[in-house]
Design a protein around this motif. Sequence first.
Motif, PDB file in Angstrom:
ATOM      1  N   THR A   1      -0.181   0.280  11.713  1.00 50.46           N
ATOM      2  CA  THR A   1       0.411  -0.895  11.048  1.00 50.46           C
ATOM      3  C   THR A   1      -0.282  -2.190  11.490  1.00 50.46           C
TER       4      THR A   1
ATOM      5  N   VAL B   1      -2.239  -6.241   4.308  1.00 43.58           N
ATOM      6  CA  VAL B   1      -1.216  -5.398   3.668  1.00 43.58           C
ATOM      7  C   VAL B   1       0.124  -5.702   4.341  1.00 43.58           C
TER       8      VAL B   1
ATOM      9  N   VAL C   1      -6.798   1.340   5.227  1.00 45.12           N
ATOM     10  CA  VAL C   1      -5.751   0.333   5.010  1.00 45.12           C
ATOM     11  C   VAL C   1      -6.241  -1.085   5.365  1.00 45.12           C
ATOM     12  N   GLU C   2      -7.175  -1.165   6.322  1.00 46.71           N
ATOM     13  CA  GLU C   2      -7.658  -2.479   6.760  1.00 46.71           C
ATOM     14  C   GLU C   2      -8.788  -2.999   5.873  1.00 46.71           C
TER      15      GLU C   2
ATOM     16  N   HIS D   1      -5.063   5.806   3.397  1.00 44.53           N
ATOM     17  CA  HIS D   1      -5.497   5.714   4.797  1.00 44.53           C
ATOM     18  C   HIS D   1      -5.182   7.048   5.484  1.00 44.53           C
TER      19      HIS D   1
ATOM     20  N   SER E   1      -4.600   2.825  -0.410  1.00 46.09           N
ATOM     21  CA  SER E   1      -5.761   3.106   0.443  1.00 46.09           C
ATOM     22  C   SER E   1      -5.958   4.600   0.713  1.00 46.09           C
TER      23      SER E   1
ATOM     24  N   GLU F   1       4.695   5.293   4.036  1.00 44.98           N
ATOM     25  CA  GLU F   1       4.164   6.308   4.945  1.00 44.98           C
ATOM     26  C   GLU F   1       4.394   7.714   4.388  1.00 44.98           C
TER      27      GLU F   1
ATOM     28  N   VAL G   1      -0.251   5.662   2.719  1.00 42.21           N
ATOM     29  CA  VAL G   1      -0.920   5.715   4.027  1.00 42.21           C
ATOM     30  C   VAL G   1      -0.398   6.902   4.840  1.00 42.21           C
TER      31      VAL G   1
ATOM     32  N   ASP H   1       0.863  -1.182   0.000  1.00 45.53           N
ATOM     33  CA  ASP H   1       0.000   0.000   0.000  1.00 45.53           C
ATOM     34  C   ASP H   1       0.901   1.233   0.000  1.00 45.53           C
TER      35      ASP H   1
ATOM     36  N   ILE I   1       3.846  -0.893   3.758  1.00 42.78           N
ATOM     37  CA  ILE I   1       3.182   0.410   3.598  1.00 42.78           C
ATOM     38  C   ILE I   1       4.218   1.478   3.269  1.00 42.78           C
TER      39      ILE I   1
ATOM     40  N   ALA J   1      -3.008  -2.426   9.081  1.00 43.60           N
ATOM     41  CA  ALA J   1      -2.480  -2.917   7.802  1.00 43.60           C
ATOM     42  C   ALA J   1      -2.355  -4.437   7.839  1.00 43.60           C
TER      43      ALA J   1
END
Length: 443
Positions: A79, A87, A332-333, A309, A307, A92, A62, A59, A90, A82
Amino acid sequence: MSVDLLLNNGTIVTSAGEFKASVAVDEGKIVAIGSAASMPPAEKVLDLSGLHVLPGFVDAHVHMREPGLTYKEDFLSGTSAAAAGGVTTIFEMPNTLPLVTNEKILLEKAALLKDKAYVDFCLYGLIVEDNVNELAGMARAGAIGFKLLLAEVTGGVPRPSNGLIFESFKELAKIGLTVSVHAEDKNVTQYYTEKLKAVTKEPIAHCWARPPIAEEEGIQLLTLFAAQAGNKVHLVHTSCGVDLIRAAKAAGTKITAETCPQYLVFSEEDMRTKGAVLKINPPVRSKVLVQKLIEAVNDGTIDTIGSDHAPHSVEEKTKESIWEASSGCIGVETMVPVMLTLVNKGLIKLGRLVEMGAENPAKIFDLYPRKGAIAVGSDADFTIVDLKMEKTIKAEELHSKQKVTPFEGFRVKGLPVYTIVRGEIVAERGEILGGPKGIFVRP
Ligand code: DOR
Ligand code: ZN
Protein backbone atom coordinates in the motif's frame (compact mmCIF):
# COMPACT_ATOMS: atom_id res chain seq x y z
CA MET A 1 -15.06 28.82 10.30
CA SER A 2 -12.05 27.33 8.61
CA VAL A 3 -11.71 24.03 6.73
CA ASP A 4 -8.85 21.52 6.88
CA LEU A 5 -7.40 21.85 3.38
CA LEU A 6 -7.68 24.01 0.29
CA LEU A 7 -6.48 22.94 -3.14
CA ASN A 8 -5.89 26.15 -5.07
CA ASN A 9 -5.12 27.00 -8.71
CA GLY A 10 -5.14 23.44 -10.07
CA THR A 11 -6.92 22.15 -13.16
CA ILE A 12 -9.69 19.72 -12.21
CA VAL A 13 -10.08 16.80 -14.61
CA THR A 14 -13.19 14.63 -14.99
CA SER A 15 -14.41 12.50 -17.88
CA ALA A 16 -16.67 15.40 -18.83
CA GLY A 17 -13.87 17.96 -19.17
CA GLU A 18 -11.30 20.15 -17.48
CA PHE A 19 -11.77 23.36 -15.53
CA LYS A 20 -9.79 25.57 -13.19
CA ALA A 21 -11.23 25.62 -9.68
CA SER A 22 -10.37 25.47 -6.02
CA VAL A 23 -11.48 22.57 -3.85
CA ALA A 24 -12.16 22.81 -0.10
CA VAL A 25 -11.78 19.72 2.08
CA ASP A 26 -13.01 19.21 5.61
CA GLU A 27 -13.09 16.07 7.77
CA GLY A 28 -12.08 13.91 4.83
CA LYS A 29 -14.83 15.09 2.47
CA ILE A 30 -15.02 17.60 -0.37
CA VAL A 31 -17.11 20.50 0.98
CA ALA A 32 -16.84 23.12 -1.78
CA ILE A 33 -15.67 23.54 -5.38
CA GLY A 34 -15.46 26.99 -6.92
CA SER A 35 -13.43 30.14 -7.44
CA ALA A 36 -10.53 30.80 -5.06
CA ALA A 37 -12.34 33.92 -3.82
CA SER A 38 -15.40 31.91 -2.78
CA MET A 39 -13.42 29.43 -0.65
CA PRO A 40 -13.48 29.46 3.17
CA PRO A 41 -10.21 30.00 5.07
CA ALA A 42 -8.19 26.80 5.63
CA GLU A 43 -5.60 25.32 8.01
CA LYS A 44 -3.49 24.22 5.06
CA VAL A 45 -3.39 25.52 1.48
CA LEU A 46 -1.71 23.81 -1.47
CA ASP A 47 -0.86 25.95 -4.47
CA LEU A 48 -1.34 23.62 -7.44
CA SER A 49 -0.47 26.01 -10.26
CA GLY A 50 0.53 24.02 -13.35
CA LEU A 51 -0.79 20.75 -11.89
CA HIS A 52 -3.84 18.62 -12.74
CA VAL A 53 -6.20 17.44 -10.00
CA LEU A 54 -7.66 14.01 -10.79
CA PRO A 55 -10.07 12.02 -8.64
CA GLY A 56 -8.08 9.48 -6.61
CA PHE A 57 -7.26 6.40 -8.68
CA VAL A 58 -9.10 3.22 -7.74
CA ASP A 59 -6.96 0.21 -8.63
CA ALA A 60 -9.49 -2.63 -8.61
CA HIS A 61 -6.84 -5.30 -9.08
CA VAL A 62 -3.87 -5.84 -6.76
CA HIS A 63 -2.29 -8.82 -5.01
CA MET A 64 -0.60 -7.56 -1.82
CA ARG A 65 0.04 -11.19 -0.72
CA GLU A 66 -0.87 -10.79 2.97
CA PRO A 67 -1.52 -13.09 4.69
CA GLY A 68 0.43 -16.13 3.64
CA LEU A 69 2.82 -14.99 0.93
CA THR A 70 4.45 -12.01 2.62
CA TYR A 71 7.94 -12.79 1.30
CA LYS A 72 6.57 -11.50 -2.03
CA GLU A 73 4.87 -8.36 -0.63
CA ASP A 74 2.98 -7.31 2.47
CA PHE A 75 0.22 -4.82 3.06
CA LEU A 76 2.50 -2.08 4.41
CA SER A 77 4.94 -2.29 1.51
CA GLY A 78 2.26 -2.83 -1.14
CA THR A 79 0.00 0.00 0.00
CA SER A 80 2.97 2.36 0.35
CA ALA A 81 3.77 1.55 -3.31
CA ALA A 82 0.14 2.42 -4.14
CA ALA A 83 0.36 5.74 -2.27
CA ALA A 84 3.68 6.66 -3.90
CA GLY A 85 2.19 5.82 -7.30
CA GLY A 86 -0.89 8.01 -6.96
CA VAL A 87 -3.42 5.26 -6.17
CA THR A 88 -5.84 6.10 -3.33
CA THR A 89 -8.00 2.95 -3.15
CA ILE A 90 -7.02 -0.65 -3.89
CA PHE A 91 -9.10 -3.81 -4.27
CA GLU A 92 -7.13 -6.68 -2.80
CA MET A 93 -7.43 -10.06 -4.52
CA PRO A 94 -8.42 -13.17 -2.54
CA ASN A 95 -5.62 -15.56 -3.60
CA THR A 96 -3.85 -15.03 -0.28
CA LEU A 97 -3.47 -17.90 2.20
CA PRO A 98 -5.85 -19.05 3.48
CA LEU A 99 -7.87 -18.42 0.28
CA VAL A 100 -10.69 -15.97 1.03
CA THR A 101 -13.61 -18.37 0.59
CA ASN A 102 -15.94 -17.53 3.49
CA GLU A 103 -17.16 -14.73 5.75
CA LYS A 104 -14.88 -15.62 8.67
CA ILE A 105 -11.70 -15.58 6.58
CA LEU A 106 -12.72 -12.30 4.95
CA LEU A 107 -13.39 -10.64 8.33
CA GLU A 108 -10.08 -11.94 9.69
CA LYS A 109 -8.25 -10.58 6.63
CA ALA A 110 -9.92 -7.18 7.08
CA ALA A 111 -8.93 -7.13 10.78
CA LEU A 112 -5.35 -8.16 9.99
CA LEU A 113 -4.87 -5.48 7.32
CA LYS A 114 -6.73 -2.69 9.11
CA ASP A 115 -3.70 -0.94 10.58
CA LYS A 116 -1.34 -1.68 7.68
CA ALA A 117 -2.91 0.35 4.87
CA TYR A 118 -1.45 3.59 3.53
CA VAL A 119 -4.45 3.90 1.20
CA ASP A 120 -8.08 2.81 1.46
CA PHE A 121 -8.76 -0.81 0.63
CA CYS A 122 -11.53 -3.19 -0.39
CA LEU A 123 -11.44 -6.97 -0.27
CA TYR A 124 -12.54 -9.56 -2.79
CA GLY A 125 -13.99 -12.95 -1.91
CA LEU A 126 -13.12 -15.99 -4.02
CA ILE A 127 -15.45 -18.38 -5.83
CA VAL A 128 -14.36 -22.00 -5.55
CA GLU A 129 -16.11 -25.28 -6.26
CA ASP A 130 -17.77 -25.71 -2.88
CA ASN A 131 -18.61 -22.24 -1.54
CA VAL A 132 -21.69 -20.98 -3.39
CA ASN A 133 -23.47 -20.90 -0.01
CA GLU A 134 -20.77 -18.63 1.42
CA LEU A 135 -21.14 -15.81 -1.12
CA ALA A 136 -23.97 -14.04 0.72
CA GLY A 137 -21.97 -14.18 3.98
CA MET A 138 -18.91 -12.64 2.33
CA ALA A 139 -21.15 -9.93 0.86
CA ARG A 140 -22.47 -9.21 4.36
CA ALA A 141 -18.91 -9.01 5.65
CA GLY A 142 -18.20 -6.24 3.13
CA ALA A 143 -16.72 -7.97 0.07
CA ILE A 144 -16.38 -5.53 -2.81
CA GLY A 145 -17.07 -8.35 -5.27
CA PHE A 146 -15.83 -11.84 -6.09
CA LYS A 147 -12.98 -13.30 -8.08
CA LEU A 148 -13.35 -16.27 -10.36
CA LEU A 149 -10.38 -17.92 -12.02
CA LEU A 150 -10.65 -20.03 -15.15
CA ALA A 151 -6.85 -20.33 -15.10
CA GLU A 152 -4.66 -21.52 -12.25
CA VAL A 153 -2.64 -18.76 -10.56
CA THR A 154 -0.55 -18.05 -7.46
CA GLY A 155 -2.10 -19.74 -4.43
CA GLY A 156 -3.12 -22.80 -6.44
CA VAL A 157 -6.85 -22.18 -6.92
CA PRO A 158 -8.47 -25.05 -8.86
CA ARG A 159 -10.74 -24.03 -11.79
CA PRO A 160 -14.38 -24.49 -10.71
CA SER A 161 -16.66 -26.57 -12.94
CA ASN A 162 -18.95 -24.87 -15.46
CA GLY A 163 -22.01 -26.06 -13.53
CA LEU A 164 -20.79 -24.38 -10.36
CA ILE A 165 -19.89 -21.21 -12.24
CA PHE A 166 -23.43 -20.91 -13.60
CA GLU A 167 -24.89 -21.64 -10.14
CA SER A 168 -22.72 -18.95 -8.55
CA PHE A 169 -23.64 -16.44 -11.27
CA LYS A 170 -27.34 -16.96 -10.50
CA GLU A 171 -26.58 -16.42 -6.81
CA LEU A 172 -24.62 -13.24 -7.64
CA ALA A 173 -27.53 -11.91 -9.68
CA LYS A 174 -29.49 -11.96 -6.39
CA ILE A 175 -26.66 -10.55 -4.24
CA GLY A 176 -25.96 -7.80 -6.76
CA LEU A 177 -22.14 -7.73 -6.49
CA THR A 178 -19.79 -7.96 -9.48
CA VAL A 179 -17.65 -11.00 -10.25
CA SER A 180 -14.19 -10.23 -11.64
CA VAL A 181 -12.98 -13.04 -13.85
CA HIS A 182 -9.64 -14.23 -15.09
CA ALA A 183 -11.07 -15.40 -18.41
CA GLU A 184 -8.13 -17.38 -19.81
CA ASP A 185 -9.32 -20.98 -19.76
CA LYS A 186 -7.07 -23.62 -18.30
CA ASN A 187 -8.24 -26.33 -20.70
CA VAL A 188 -6.48 -24.72 -23.65
CA THR A 189 -3.41 -23.40 -21.85
CA GLN A 190 -2.66 -26.73 -20.19
CA TYR A 191 -2.66 -28.54 -23.52
CA TYR A 192 -0.23 -26.15 -25.20
CA THR A 193 1.96 -25.79 -22.13
CA GLU A 194 2.55 -29.55 -21.97
CA LYS A 195 3.25 -29.72 -25.68
CA LEU A 196 5.76 -26.83 -25.69
CA LYS A 197 7.51 -27.79 -22.45
CA ALA A 198 8.88 -30.85 -24.20
CA VAL A 199 10.65 -28.83 -26.88
CA THR A 200 11.70 -25.40 -25.55
CA LYS A 201 12.31 -23.28 -22.46
CA GLU A 202 12.57 -19.93 -24.28
CA PRO A 203 10.54 -17.03 -22.78
CA ILE A 204 8.50 -16.46 -25.97
CA ALA A 205 7.06 -19.97 -25.59
CA HIS A 206 5.01 -18.64 -22.64
CA CYS A 207 2.99 -16.60 -25.17
CA TRP A 208 2.57 -19.57 -27.51
CA ALA A 209 1.40 -21.73 -24.61
CA ARG A 210 -1.40 -19.29 -23.79
CA PRO A 211 -2.77 -18.23 -27.19
CA PRO A 212 -5.59 -15.66 -27.56
CA ILE A 213 -8.13 -18.44 -28.14
CA ALA A 214 -7.79 -19.45 -24.45
CA GLU A 215 -8.94 -15.99 -23.32
CA GLU A 216 -11.53 -15.67 -26.08
CA GLU A 217 -13.02 -19.05 -25.21
CA GLY A 218 -13.38 -17.88 -21.60
CA ILE A 219 -14.96 -14.56 -22.60
CA GLN A 220 -17.47 -16.45 -24.76
CA LEU A 221 -18.41 -18.80 -21.91
CA LEU A 222 -18.76 -15.98 -19.38
CA THR A 223 -20.84 -13.90 -21.76
CA LEU A 224 -23.26 -16.77 -22.31
CA PHE A 225 -23.55 -17.51 -18.57
CA ALA A 226 -23.90 -13.84 -17.57
CA ALA A 227 -26.53 -13.19 -20.24
CA GLN A 228 -28.69 -15.99 -18.85
CA ALA A 229 -27.98 -15.54 -15.14
CA GLY A 230 -28.28 -11.74 -15.32
CA ASN A 231 -25.30 -10.97 -13.06
CA LYS A 232 -22.51 -8.42 -13.51
CA VAL A 233 -19.23 -9.78 -14.92
CA HIS A 234 -16.00 -7.77 -15.04
CA LEU A 235 -13.19 -9.23 -17.17
CA VAL A 236 -9.84 -8.52 -15.57
CA HIS A 237 -6.50 -7.99 -17.33
CA THR A 238 -8.07 -8.18 -20.78
CA SER A 239 -5.41 -8.62 -23.46
CA CYS A 240 -7.53 -9.66 -26.47
CA GLY A 241 -11.05 -10.67 -27.44
CA VAL A 242 -12.28 -7.09 -27.70
CA ASP A 243 -14.65 -7.90 -30.61
CA LEU A 244 -16.38 -10.47 -28.40
CA ILE A 245 -16.72 -7.92 -25.58
CA ARG A 246 -18.13 -5.34 -28.00
CA ALA A 247 -20.70 -7.85 -29.25
CA ALA A 248 -21.67 -8.89 -25.70
CA LYS A 249 -22.17 -5.25 -24.68
CA ALA A 250 -24.23 -4.57 -27.79
CA ALA A 251 -26.43 -7.54 -26.88
CA GLY A 252 -27.10 -6.02 -23.46
CA THR A 253 -25.04 -8.41 -21.31
CA LYS A 254 -23.84 -6.79 -18.07
CA ILE A 255 -20.20 -7.17 -18.95
CA THR A 256 -17.33 -4.75 -18.33
CA ALA A 257 -13.61 -5.09 -18.90
CA GLU A 258 -10.30 -4.02 -17.41
CA THR A 259 -6.92 -3.90 -19.05
CA CYS A 260 -3.51 -3.13 -17.54
CA PRO A 261 -0.62 -0.86 -18.62
CA GLN A 262 1.60 -3.87 -19.42
CA TYR A 263 -0.81 -5.04 -22.16
CA LEU A 264 -0.81 -1.59 -23.77
CA VAL A 265 2.94 -0.99 -23.63
CA PHE A 266 4.57 -4.37 -24.23
CA SER A 267 4.19 -7.01 -26.93
CA GLU A 268 5.44 -10.56 -27.56
CA GLU A 269 8.67 -9.19 -28.96
CA ASP A 270 9.57 -7.84 -25.52
CA MET A 271 9.62 -11.41 -24.15
CA ARG A 272 12.84 -11.88 -26.07
CA THR A 273 14.61 -9.06 -24.23
CA LYS A 274 12.82 -9.06 -20.85
CA GLY A 275 12.33 -12.81 -20.46
CA ALA A 276 10.55 -14.13 -17.37
CA VAL A 277 10.37 -10.64 -15.83
CA LEU A 278 7.54 -10.06 -18.31
CA LYS A 279 5.95 -13.48 -17.73
CA ILE A 280 2.35 -12.63 -16.87
CA ASN A 281 -1.01 -14.33 -17.27
CA PRO A 282 -2.55 -13.71 -19.73
CA PRO A 283 0.70 -13.16 -21.64
CA VAL A 284 1.60 -10.03 -23.61
CA ARG A 285 0.23 -10.20 -27.16
CA SER A 286 1.26 -9.46 -30.77
CA LYS A 287 1.62 -5.84 -31.90
CA VAL A 288 -1.57 -6.21 -33.97
CA LEU A 289 -3.55 -7.19 -30.87
CA VAL A 290 -1.97 -4.41 -28.80
CA GLN A 291 -3.20 -1.93 -31.41
CA LYS A 292 -6.71 -3.41 -31.24
CA LEU A 293 -6.60 -3.11 -27.45
CA ILE A 294 -5.66 0.57 -27.62
CA GLU A 295 -8.61 1.16 -29.96
CA ALA A 296 -10.88 -0.66 -27.49
CA VAL A 297 -9.59 1.56 -24.67
CA ASN A 298 -10.55 4.64 -26.64
CA ASP A 299 -13.95 3.51 -27.94
CA GLY A 300 -15.19 2.45 -24.49
CA THR A 301 -15.09 -1.32 -25.03
CA ILE A 302 -12.54 -1.50 -22.23
CA ASP A 303 -13.96 0.21 -19.13
CA THR A 304 -11.19 0.31 -16.55
CA ILE A 305 -7.45 0.31 -16.04
CA GLY A 306 -5.99 -1.74 -13.19
CA SER A 307 -2.45 -2.75 -12.37
CA ASP A 308 -2.74 -6.49 -11.61
CA HIS A 309 0.09 -5.78 -9.18
CA ALA A 310 1.38 -9.35 -8.67
CA PRO A 311 4.77 -9.43 -6.91
CA HIS A 312 7.12 -12.40 -6.76
CA SER A 313 10.66 -12.73 -5.41
CA VAL A 314 13.64 -11.97 -7.64
CA GLU A 315 14.53 -15.64 -7.51
CA GLU A 316 11.06 -16.67 -8.68
CA LYS A 317 11.20 -14.18 -11.56
CA THR A 318 14.66 -15.04 -12.86
CA LYS A 319 14.60 -18.81 -13.44
CA GLU A 320 16.54 -20.18 -16.36
CA SER A 321 13.54 -22.02 -17.78
CA ILE A 322 10.48 -19.92 -18.58
CA TRP A 323 8.26 -22.75 -17.29
CA GLU A 324 9.81 -22.55 -13.81
CA ALA A 325 9.39 -18.78 -13.39
CA SER A 326 6.35 -17.33 -11.57
CA SER A 327 3.71 -15.37 -13.48
CA GLY A 328 2.90 -11.79 -12.55
CA CYS A 329 4.63 -8.44 -12.27
CA ILE A 330 4.43 -5.46 -9.95
CA GLY A 331 2.67 -2.35 -11.25
CA VAL A 332 0.65 -0.44 -8.68
CA GLU A 333 3.35 2.25 -8.35
CA THR A 334 4.03 2.60 -12.09
CA MET A 335 0.44 2.47 -13.43
CA VAL A 336 -0.35 6.19 -13.17
CA PRO A 337 3.02 7.40 -14.57
CA VAL A 338 2.91 4.89 -17.44
CA MET A 339 -0.67 5.83 -18.34
CA LEU A 340 0.14 9.56 -18.15
CA THR A 341 2.98 8.84 -20.55
CA LEU A 342 0.47 7.34 -22.99
CA VAL A 343 -1.63 10.49 -22.53
CA ASN A 344 1.41 12.60 -23.41
CA LYS A 345 2.02 10.43 -26.47
CA GLY A 346 -1.55 11.10 -27.61
CA LEU A 347 -2.64 7.45 -27.32
CA ILE A 348 -5.39 8.19 -24.79
CA LYS A 349 -7.13 11.37 -23.59
CA LEU A 350 -6.60 12.49 -19.99
CA GLY A 351 -10.36 12.59 -19.35
CA ARG A 352 -10.67 9.01 -20.61
CA LEU A 353 -7.87 7.92 -18.28
CA VAL A 354 -9.71 9.50 -15.34
CA GLU A 355 -12.86 7.66 -16.39
CA MET A 356 -10.99 4.34 -16.59
CA GLY A 357 -8.79 4.78 -13.53
CA ALA A 358 -11.23 6.34 -11.08
CA GLU A 359 -14.84 6.86 -12.20
CA ASN A 360 -15.60 3.50 -13.81
CA PRO A 361 -14.08 1.20 -11.20
CA ALA A 362 -16.00 3.13 -8.52
CA LYS A 363 -19.22 2.84 -10.54
CA ILE A 364 -18.86 -0.84 -11.43
CA PHE A 365 -18.26 -1.79 -7.79
CA ASP A 366 -20.86 0.52 -6.21
CA LEU A 367 -18.47 2.97 -4.57
CA TYR A 368 -19.51 5.93 -6.71
CA PRO A 369 -19.74 8.87 -5.96
CA ARG A 370 -18.08 8.32 -2.59
CA LYS A 371 -14.97 7.27 -4.55
CA GLY A 372 -14.06 8.16 -8.13
CA ALA A 373 -15.57 11.64 -8.18
CA ILE A 374 -14.59 15.23 -7.53
CA ALA A 375 -17.92 16.43 -6.16
CA VAL A 376 -19.24 17.99 -2.96
CA GLY A 377 -19.86 15.16 -0.48
CA SER A 378 -17.35 12.74 -2.07
CA ASP A 379 -14.33 11.42 -0.18
CA ALA A 380 -11.45 13.88 -0.59
CA ASP A 381 -9.26 11.44 -2.56
CA PHE A 382 -7.03 13.02 -5.20
CA THR A 383 -4.26 12.04 -7.56
CA ILE A 384 -2.58 15.34 -8.30
CA VAL A 385 -0.20 15.10 -11.23
CA ASP A 386 2.44 17.03 -13.12
CA LEU A 387 2.00 16.14 -16.78
CA LYS A 388 5.35 17.64 -17.75
CA MET A 389 7.62 15.99 -15.22
CA GLU A 390 9.83 13.23 -16.65
CA LYS A 391 11.68 10.36 -15.07
CA THR A 392 13.20 6.96 -15.81
CA ILE A 393 11.65 4.15 -13.78
CA LYS A 394 14.22 2.45 -11.59
CA ALA A 395 13.28 -0.74 -9.75
CA GLU A 396 15.45 0.15 -6.74
CA GLU A 397 13.37 3.31 -6.11
CA LEU A 398 10.05 1.48 -5.91
CA HIS A 399 8.35 0.81 -2.57
CA SER A 400 7.41 -2.83 -3.16
CA LYS A 401 9.20 -5.51 -1.18
CA GLN A 402 10.21 -7.34 -4.37
CA LYS A 403 11.23 -4.79 -6.94
CA VAL A 404 11.71 -6.69 -10.18
CA THR A 405 9.66 -4.91 -12.87
CA PRO A 406 9.33 -5.05 -16.66
CA PHE A 407 9.16 -1.23 -16.55
CA GLU A 408 12.82 -0.93 -15.45
CA GLY A 409 14.40 1.78 -17.59
CA PHE A 410 11.05 2.95 -18.99
CA ARG A 411 10.98 6.69 -19.54
CA VAL A 412 7.80 8.28 -18.18
CA LYS A 413 6.37 11.75 -18.75
CA GLY A 414 3.70 12.60 -16.18
CA LEU A 415 4.05 11.82 -12.47
CA PRO A 416 1.93 12.04 -9.33
CA VAL A 417 2.95 14.95 -7.12
CA TYR A 418 0.45 14.54 -4.27
CA THR A 419 -1.61 11.50 -3.32
CA ILE A 420 -4.43 12.55 -1.00
CA VAL A 421 -6.67 10.05 0.82
CA ARG A 422 -9.72 11.47 2.64
CA GLY A 423 -8.00 14.82 2.98
CA GLU A 424 -4.63 13.48 4.21
CA ILE A 425 -1.54 13.87 2.02
CA VAL A 426 -0.20 10.30 2.06
CA ALA A 427 2.56 10.80 -0.49
CA GLU A 428 4.37 13.77 -2.02
CA ARG A 429 6.66 13.30 -5.03
CA GLY A 430 7.05 9.60 -4.29
CA GLU A 431 7.82 10.08 -0.58
CA ILE A 432 5.44 8.55 1.96
CA LEU A 433 4.15 11.01 4.56
CA GLY A 434 2.71 9.94 7.92
CA GLY A 435 1.53 6.51 9.00
CA PRO A 436 -0.89 3.95 7.59
CA LYS A 437 -4.35 5.50 7.97
CA GLY A 438 -6.20 3.73 5.18
CA ILE A 439 -9.54 2.14 6.02
CA PHE A 440 -11.54 -0.90 4.91
CA VAL A 441 -14.18 0.32 2.48
CA ARG A 442 -17.41 -1.57 1.72
CA PRO A 443 -19.56 -1.15 -1.38
O1 DOR B 1 0.33 -13.27 -13.87
C1 DOR B 1 -0.51 -13.33 -13.01
N1 DOR B 1 -0.19 -13.42 -11.70
N2 DOR B 1 -1.80 -13.32 -13.36
C2 DOR B 1 -2.79 -13.51 -12.48
O2 DOR B 1 -3.93 -13.49 -12.87
C3 DOR B 1 -2.49 -13.77 -11.06
C4 DOR B 1 -1.16 -13.27 -10.68
C5 DOR B 1 -0.65 -13.74 -9.35
O3 DOR B 1 -1.42 -13.78 -8.36
O4 DOR B 1 0.54 -13.99 -9.22
ZN1 ZN C 1 -4.47 -10.64 -10.84
